[in-house]
Design an enzyme around this catalytic site. Structure first.
Site, PDB file in Angstrom:
ATOM      1  CG  ASP A 181     -19.607   3.749  30.012  1.00  0.00           C
ATOM      2  OD1 ASP A 181     -20.456   2.857  29.884  1.00  0.00           O
ATOM      3  OD2 ASP A 181     -19.729   4.897  29.523  1.00  0.00           O
ATOM      4  CD  GLU A 296     -26.021   1.784  31.634  1.00  0.00           C
ATOM      5  OE1 GLU A 296     -26.195   2.534  32.621  1.00  0.00           O
ATOM      6  OE2 GLU A 296     -25.586   2.188  30.537  1.00  0.00           O
TER       7      GLU A 296
HETATM    8 ZN   LIG Z   1     -22.150   4.147  25.263  1.00  0.00          ZN
END
Ligand SMILES: [Zn+2]
Length: 519
Positions: A181, A296
């Site tokens: 992430d 993403e």
């Molecule tokens: Zn975030």
């Protein structure tokens, strides 16, 4: 099928045993290996039986068979069923396990509904699995940002491996994801790709021009001319020609009219971010060499909300450049503070959310990713209703808080010390987070009885106080250089793992339920 012998004869990965069978086999294995056995972990393949054993607080991978595979490092001893190899949970053994039992390796989940369940401590996976098992949602179990890993002192490999071991322990065979992430650089992508992640959330936030919302038209025109047009593989004139004065209906009821000002603001704000995303995506494609991955794009940690025009521009340009995304995390309207419910007008959120989903559907049906998704209970029904399987919620901090709740139940003294320390750290630690807690309104640790301590986690200000201080809590050392809390937290959770798993599962179930209900 009952007992161990039939399992050793089976060559395919057999379906999970039912509970009675598993208990029987576990008893047999425990007698053979001298270890306690996690019954749910028992898996058979190619004449070998794999299971997770427990020796005190240490967990070990165990393999039983007539001949044992070389790929695993461990100690071999004889047992009534042939040979037994007892292996430490090393990175090399995790790699070998992912090859031997493919359900312990992450999958690419872009075509299935999903939920992100980041695990900062590396102990929560069985709890996360219990929350989502049977819901139809793919849990993204290994999901940590570069910032989280640096604050917890964990490497991408540890995050990946902890998810593998947790999936194995819990016998979860329905597939899970691994999301690296908030990656900002090609180096971030390299380390997380090497660790086995299959989903990559790129964060070009540093390339977003937040002033574009308020700049004068003259300033916008000057900035437009300066965008990296070579990287964007187009020109300012061509971009204006595509968007300015055009209407995009596209059969999805969007009715999106772009004025010249709309495209100027959108392109100036996000043009560089589009170019950087392209760079990171090309790097990823080079590493992947044809193997599938999800990417993403996240701009949630930027100053101003992503308008519908801006989202459309970004999606249109990524599409034109051949950058396929599996998800996009806009910066939504309202406040997504850490660890507490959404703050803002729900009707305004819903109106913009609906349009974000329409754009995502138009450009191939990628997911709308909701970051800082912990405890945003009031918006889940809206997101589930409009996005259905295209809604992706990322949580992480909330599981850390539920781990602390577990500590509060089983070791009040430790929780009291952590809470006092959090009060000391809050002002400094809150700087990089979106929070509004006022700790001065909270009861002080010495005003609370032992059994009242964990109730601080039921107050928004208490959740945020403990949420943003996790890095300090986990890395604080005393004058001798020993961890002040970290080892004791891990010990408390390991000694009480069923309690920990159940507390985490109960809380995460509330996150998953509104989305599972739409499947
Ligand atoms: Zn975030």
């Amino acid at each position: 099928m009952t007992g161990l012998a039939p399992l050793l004869d089976s060559h395919d990965l057999v379906a999970p045993l039912d509970q009675n069978e598993a208990e029987l086999v576990a008893r047999d294995l425990a007698a053979a290996g001298g270890l306690a056995v996690y019954a749910k972990s028992i898996a058979a393949r190619d004449g070998l039986v794999y299971f997770l054993g427990k020796d005190g607080l240490e967990k070990r991978l165990c393999i039983v068979g007539k001949t044992l595979p070389e790929a695993f490092d461990g100690e071999v001893k004889e047992c009534p069923h042939g040979l037994l190899k007892i292996c430490p949970r090393t990175p090399a053994n995790a790699v070998a396990l992912r090859r031997a039992l493919p359900f312990t390796a992450p999958i690419v989940a872009s075509d299935r509904p999903s939920i992100g369940t980041g695990d900062r401590l590396g102990l929560a996976t069985p709890g996360h699995v219990r929350a989502v098992r049977g819901t139809g949602l793919v849990p993204i179990l290994a999901q940590q940002s570069m910032r989280e890993m640096s604050r917890t002192g964990r490497s991408p490999q540890e995050v990946m491996d902890d998810a593998t071991w947790g999936v194995f322990e819990e016998g979860y065979r329905d597939g899970f994801g691994a999301d690296a992430d908030h990656l900002k650089t090609t180096e971030d992508i390299g380390t997380t790709f090497g660790a086995g992640f299959r989903m990559f959330t790129v964060d070009p936030g540093e390339y977003v021009d937040n002033a574009a919302g308020t700049d004068s038209l003259a300033a916008l025109r000057a900035k437009l001319a300066e965008l990296p047009w070579a990287e964007l593989e187009t020109t300012a004139e061509a971009t204006l020609a595509v968007f300015a004065g055009k209407s995009f209906e596209a059969g999805i009821g969007l009715d999106l009219d772009f004025s010249e000002e709309d495209i100027l603001r959108a392109a100036v704000k996000y043009g560089r971010a589009v170019a950087h995303t392209k760079t990171l995506c090309r790097h990823l494609s080079g590493l992947a060499e044809g193997r599938p991955f999800d990417m993403e794009m996240s701009v949630d940690e930027t100053d101003s909300p992503t308008t519908v025009h801006e989202h459309f521009y970004v999606a249109h340009e990524l599409d034109r450049l051949g950058v396929g995304i599996a998800g996009l995390a806009p910066r939504f309207v309202g406040d997504f503070e850490k660890g507490i419910d959404y703050k803002g007008d729900l009707e305004t959120f819903e109106a913009s959310f609906v349009r974000h989903v329409k754009i995502a559907k138009h450009f191939g049906g990628y997911k709308i990713s909701i970051h800082s998704g912990s405890d945003k209970f009031s918006i889940y029904p809206i997101a589930a209703k409009h996005a259905g399987p295209l809604a992706h919620v990322k949580t992480a901090g909330t599981s850390y808080l539920e781990a602390l709740r577990t500590v509060g139940r089983v070791d009040a003294e430790l929780f009291r010390e952590i809470l006092s320390f959090a009060f000391e750290r809050y002002d400094e630690d809150k700087a990089s987070y979106h929070v509004s807690a006022k700790p001065e309104t909270l009861p002080r640790p010495d005003e609370l009885k032992d059994e009242e301590l964990a109730s601080i986690l039921d107050i928004n200000d208490g959740r945020q106080l403990l949420h943003v201080t996790y890095g300090s809590v986990l890395t604080a050392r005393d004058e001798k250089g020993e961890y002040r809390f970290r080892d004791r937290i891990y010990k408390a959770l390991r000694e009480n793992e069923e309690t920990h798993y159940d507390i985490v599962a109960a809380h995460l179930r509330k996150h998953a339920a509104p989305f599972a209900a739409t499947l």
